[in-house]
Design a protein around this motif. Structure first.
Motif: not given
Length: 333
Positions: A69, A73, A114, A202, A204
């Motif tokens: 992820r 990202a 993702a 993680h 965003q």
């Protein structure tokens, strides 16, 4: 990674088992030599690439889904800053000795999550073995109307300088999540430690802000190596300077708690990186519309200063006094 006793799949079986099921139509089943993108008439393709390496960008024992992820990202964050809509990505995966099929299955599941959330399908790549650490390189593609990509170089004197979300969580989260948590981490609540670690693990990407940036921003880039250092890059590209109010830089409750426990952490928050927020500028006339677009997208946008004509010069203010930095950002070299 620990070695499994059952036989591991070969390269083509590996691709067919774990990656072909998550590929988009442009991947052509991952049985060809390349993928295919078809930009709409009047659109241009924006391309970005980032590599992440075990022991540099993540801990080798981080959850495989989290590693996947994060790898996607950090690329999506670049597309967002350019005002681009994600169209697809390719993955080059270098697996070290000891990889397991179950690890790879969890990695592929995280990658699919993702990709699905961003609407950015896998369309190709390569898988190899390496005697070194686990290494992932992703190249992501986005689209923008012709001539509408938001550059770093468009900031003008008088523009409002703003940043999305909150700053410092990723750098502080690295400290909290690491194998040797610093003493100040013990003074944080479990919720604050978890929040900081999650922001590190993680990121965003602010994809919902892309359309607003495209319509109203004069310049933008994502904050990956630290707010102070990345601002310097944007100003250099634009041939401008800035005045920045550090007291206005948005901090999360968890970051504020950490800085209360150790005030020296404020500098880490401003320079440490791993934020993957958007640093942008807009004219005084366009900023209200940009702020409204951010609010409609559910993304906080905070004005932290103003662009000046003093090329390369940045005046930082904190609690009414001047502030300077010996090092502005994370650097690989």
């Amino acid at each position: 990674m620990t070695v499994e006793t059952r036989e591991r799949p070969g390269e083509f079986e590996l691709i067919a088992r774990h990656f072909a099921p998550i590929a988009g139509p442009g991947g052509l089943g991952l049985v060809d030599d390349a993928g295919l993108l078809r930009p709409a008439r009047g659109y241009e393709i924006v391309v970005t690439a980032d590599a992440v390496v075990a022991g540099v960008h993540f801990f080798p024992d981080d959850p495989p889904g989290s590693i996947a992820r994060k790898a996607l990202a950090v690329n999506l964050s670049d597309l967002a800053a350019k005002g681009a809509k994600p169209e697809g990505f390719v993955l080059a995966l270098a697996l070290p000795k000891g990889w397991t099929d179950s690890w790879l299955a969890a990695f592929a599941a995280g990658l699919k999550q993702a990709a699905d959330e961003a609407g950015c399908p896998l369309i190709g790549g390569d898988t190899v073995s390496t005697p070194g650490p686990l290494t992932l390189s992703i190249t992501a593609f986005g689209s923008v109307p012709a001539g509408r990509m938001v550059l770093r170089s468009g900031a003008k004197p008088g523009d409002v300088l703003a940043v999305s979300g909150t700053i410092g969580d990723g750098a502080l989260g690295l400290k909290v999540h690491g194998p040797a948590a610093p003493p100040w981490a013990a003074g944080l609540s479990e919720a604050h430690r978890a929040a900081l670690a999650d922001r590190y693990l993680h990121p965003q990407p602010r994809l919902r802000l892309a359309a607003g940036l495209q319509a109203h921003a004069s310049a933008a880039m994502d904050v990956s190596d630290g707010l102070v250092g990345d601002l310097a890059k944007l100003l250099k590209a634009s041939g401008t300077g800035a005045e920045v109010d550090l007291d206005a830089v948005p901090l999360s409750e968890a970051a504020r708690a950490a800085i209360m426990a150790d005030p020296a952490l404020a500098e880490l928050a401003w320079t440490g990186g791993d934020d993957y927020e958007i640093l942008c500028t807009a004219s005084q006339g366009e900023y209200p519309a940009l702020a409204s677009a951010a609010a409609a997208a559910g993304i906080a946008l905070t004005a932290i200063g103003v662009v000046t004509g003093a090329t390369g010069a940045v005046q930082y203010r904190e609690k009414g006094g001047a502030r300077s930095f010996a090092a502005g950002s994370f650097a690989h070299f």
